[in-house]
Design a protein around this motif. Structure first.
Motif, PDB file in Angstrom:
ATOM      1  N   GLU A  83       0.819  -1.216   0.000  1.00 43.28           N
ATOM      2  CA  GLU A  83       0.000   0.000   0.000  1.00 43.28           C
ATOM      3  C   GLU A  83       0.849   1.261   0.000  1.00 43.28           C
ATOM      4  OE1 GLU A  83      -3.041   0.575   3.047  1.00 43.28           O
ATOM      5  OE2 GLU A  83      -3.611  -1.545   2.707  1.00 43.28           O
ATOM      6  N   SER A  84       1.790   1.256   0.934  1.00 46.04           N
ATOM      7  CA  SER A  84       2.556   2.476   1.179  1.00 46.04           C
ATOM      8  C   SER A  84       3.462   2.853   0.015  1.00 46.04           C
ATOM      9  CB  SER A  84       3.407   2.315   2.436  1.00 46.04           C
ATOM     10  OG  SER A  84       4.454   1.401   2.185  1.00 46.04           O
ATOM     11  N   ILE A  85       3.694   1.925  -0.874  1.00 46.10           N
ATOM     12  CA  ILE A  85       4.667   2.207  -1.925  1.00 46.10           C
ATOM     13  C   ILE A  85       4.060   2.122  -3.307  1.00 46.10           C
ATOM     14  CG2 ILE A  85       6.649   1.423  -0.581  1.00 46.10           C
ATOM     15  CD1 ILE A  85       6.402  -1.266  -1.905  1.00 46.10           C
ATOM     16  N   GLU A  86       2.724   2.226  -3.364  1.00 39.99           N
ATOM     17  CA  GLU A  86       2.118   1.915  -4.650  1.00 39.99           C
ATOM     18  C   GLU A  86       2.420   2.939  -5.755  1.00 39.99           C
ATOM     19  OE1 GLU A  86      -2.322   3.290  -3.121  1.00 39.99           O
ATOM     20  OE2 GLU A  86      -1.948   1.279  -3.863  1.00 39.99           O
ATOM     21  N   ASN A  87       2.921   4.080  -5.365  1.00 36.51           N
ATOM     22  CA  ASN A  87       3.252   5.023  -6.422  1.00 36.51           C
ATOM     23  C   ASN A  87       4.709   4.956  -6.868  1.00 36.51           C
ATOM     24  OD1 ASN A  87       3.815   5.804  -3.895  1.00 36.51           O
ATOM     25  ND2 ASN A  87       3.022   7.899  -4.062  1.00 36.51           N
ATOM     26  N   LEU A  88       5.425   3.930  -6.345  1.00 32.83           N
ATOM     27  CA  LEU A  88       6.795   3.722  -6.827  1.00 32.83           C
ATOM     28  C   LEU A  88       6.753   2.886  -8.098  1.00 32.83           C
ATOM     29  CD1 LEU A  88       8.718   2.857  -3.525  1.00 32.83           C
ATOM     30  CD2 LEU A  88       8.555   5.069  -4.699  1.00 32.83           C
ATOM     31  N   SER A  89       7.894   2.869  -8.787  1.00 30.43           N
ATOM     32  CA  SER A  89       7.969   2.032  -9.993  1.00 30.43           C
ATOM     33  C   SER A  89       7.972   0.563  -9.582  1.00 30.43           C
ATOM     34  CB  SER A  89       9.258   2.334 -10.757  1.00 30.43           C
ATOM     35  OG  SER A  89      10.352   1.726 -10.116  1.00 30.43           O
ATOM     36  N   GLY A 149       2.474  -5.695 -12.006  1.00 28.16           N
ATOM     37  CA  GLY A 149       2.996  -4.337 -12.192  1.00 28.16           C
ATOM     38  C   GLY A 149       4.197  -4.316 -13.125  1.00 28.16           C
TER      39      GLY A 149
END
Lengths: 202, 202, 202, 202
Positions: A83-89, A149
DNA sequence: AATGAATGAGCCTTCATTCAT
DNA sequence: TATGAATGAAGGCTCATTCAT
């Protein structure tokens, strides 16, 4: 004094349960399920054998609950990580996941021992099978998300394979922690999956 | 009349020993070491508890001998495989090795179960550690030879990683033989190591 | 070759029996009856367990025969001692007897251990009782002769008392050979019975 | 309801312990240590095998405790005897001591049997050696006090000799209680040590 | 709710004795 | 005569589970 309220009682019970689960988890991990006696657990959890049976109806039942308890942290950690890193590549996420796993291996050797020893003894104690499978699929799902992803077509099978690799590394690290080249293995895996443009095998 | 000749006795003893080892191997694999009693083994091997102790000096001794016995075929198979195919291309050899391993997984489920269950219980029964390690390094050496042939620079670490992958797949297959996609895993691995020019992940 | 004559066979059998008795005697003395297995004896006597049962019909039978065998030397020695010295003064004979006993204690610790351990375990193995009593009365008779020679009125009871003293010293020497003052005890006894004119207690 | 108070539990445990010690003492004395099984003891003490192991951690441990238990009365009796009669003449004290010993022989045949059977088996069960030696030196010290009172120069060695005599008489009485002239032996000893002015041997 | 005494089945191992060869 | 493989009862000990208090 007025009698304790139901809620108070509930929370006391819950605390006791955790006390027992924690003790059992540590002992199972260190000494193995078969070499841990109910008495050992009761002593470590600082209560009586009899009371322990108020919370768990048998040693096997306790074992199942320990599995769920032990993986609760792990799966929750995995979920919040995602959740916390979902905007990372996806590549970064992959690396973080692998690195998390490897540090868990080192920091939570006990959990690994338990996991693996249980995984293997499943056929001997059938009731643990479902519990383990339940946990396994949660973890698998989390890996799948990452491969999805990364745009892997066969993301499901890739997840299974990576899961297997992790298991294999875990088992071998456990067998011989002194000599197993954990760090190199981590790098090799990351190279193979992510940085393979830089990875020249020859 | 004179007693049986030494040669006769020797062959009878050898037969008995195999009888016991075979029975113990199967039971340890299926039920696990701790859930298998000396009596179980004696019954399965069709002899008396007492006689068993003429051949093995304790349950733990028997366990160690079972490990060596169980892996004798495997290591010998690996060795003769490597010998018999040494004029093939390394790629072919790799494929054969992987395929052999996967068919062994399917055909010798018991051996896998034993291997893994022992691997995990090592810390509880120290004397098995050496026996297992001995076997492990023989197998590892065989994989190394192949990676050397494939001109991998880090052939040692590649061997370790492949060993871990195999273990991991073994453990997961063992956990859920019905649903684990063994065939697909085999292809994925061969693709990743050999046919990766044809392998498009996306 | 002609078959062995009956006499030859008899003497072979006799030799074998002694072989077994000797082995059993030593083992019983050192390890105790209960800690000595039939197998131990067979190995030490260099024959098979089976053959041993051709000569002695049970472990208990063997024990009885060992007692007789072990004391054969002792009683014969006592008898020939008495014969060979019958023209000496009773006082000298007494001294010689006491000294013989004390050197036997030191030189044949094993015999003493066996004697005493059997004496004590009689109630547990009834069949040994008669055998031991038989031996005891022979020895007692020999002591009686000496006291008679010394003109003791109550020579029978004096013999019994001396026998008891000897037993007691034997048991205590056996318990703690390092610290028990064997030499001093010997002198005290001789003083008390013979040289008491020189013996000033205060 | 709350569990039993600690004091209640303590007294129950103490009672149980005595129950077991008493049963073990009798059986060891009558049948011998090796011929008495844990099960025999449990049955005689009217409890389960398992419970027995809550109180004594092994058969050998139980044996040691039995020795101490069995001699507790004896040594205490000896001590209080010496205290209560300290204003009597040494000769009287000596007589009382000897007479006490002889009546103990008759009244506590079991204790004698145990003592002697243990004394002899010490080499086989090392841990009992210390326990026995401990008891032996207490008794020896009590005898020494008396000989000192009688002004014996070599009071220490006299004590050792008398101890040996007592042991010897004990063993022989034990071997054949029907025929051993206990009464006469008692008189002979008293005569020899005390009333020897009246003692004419011829 | 809480204790831990109590149970008894089950385990590994030993060993006197028998018997096929 | 000679062997030692084979048996199985018995022993010491552990431990999950129950239950009176």
């Amino acid at each position: 004094m007025s009698p304790r309220t139901k809620i108070q009682l509930e929370s006391i019970k819950e605390a006791r349960k955790e006390q027992i689960l924690e003790a059992a988890f540590q002992l199972f991990s260190i000494k193995g399920y078969h070499h841990t006696s109910i008495n050992d657990i009761a002593v470590k959890a600082k209560l009586s054998k009899g009371l322990l049976y108020n919370y768990f109806k048998s040693k096997e039942d306790l074992l199942n609950k320990v599995v769920l308890f032990a993986f609760k942290d792990t799966t929750e950690m995995g979920a919040s990580l995602l959740e916390s890193i979902e905007n990372l590549s996806p590549e970064k996420i992959f690396k973080i996941l692998i690195k998390s796993y490897f540090s868990m291996l080192q920091e939570q050797e006990e959990l690994m021992k338990l996991t693996l020893s249980l995984a293997v003894q499943i056929s001997a104690i059938p009731s643990v099978h479902d519990t383990m499978m339940q946990v396994y699929h949660i973890l698998l799902g989390q890996i799948e998300v990452v491969f999805k992803g990364l745009n892997y077509k066969e993301y499901q099978k890739e997840a299974i394979l990576l899961g297997a690799i992790m298991d294999g590394i875990g088992i071998q690290y456990m067998l011989d922690p002194e000599n197993f080249p954990l760090e190199e293995m981590k790098e090799m895996i990351i190279n193979k999956y992510i940085d393979n443009e830089n990875y020249t095998k020859k």
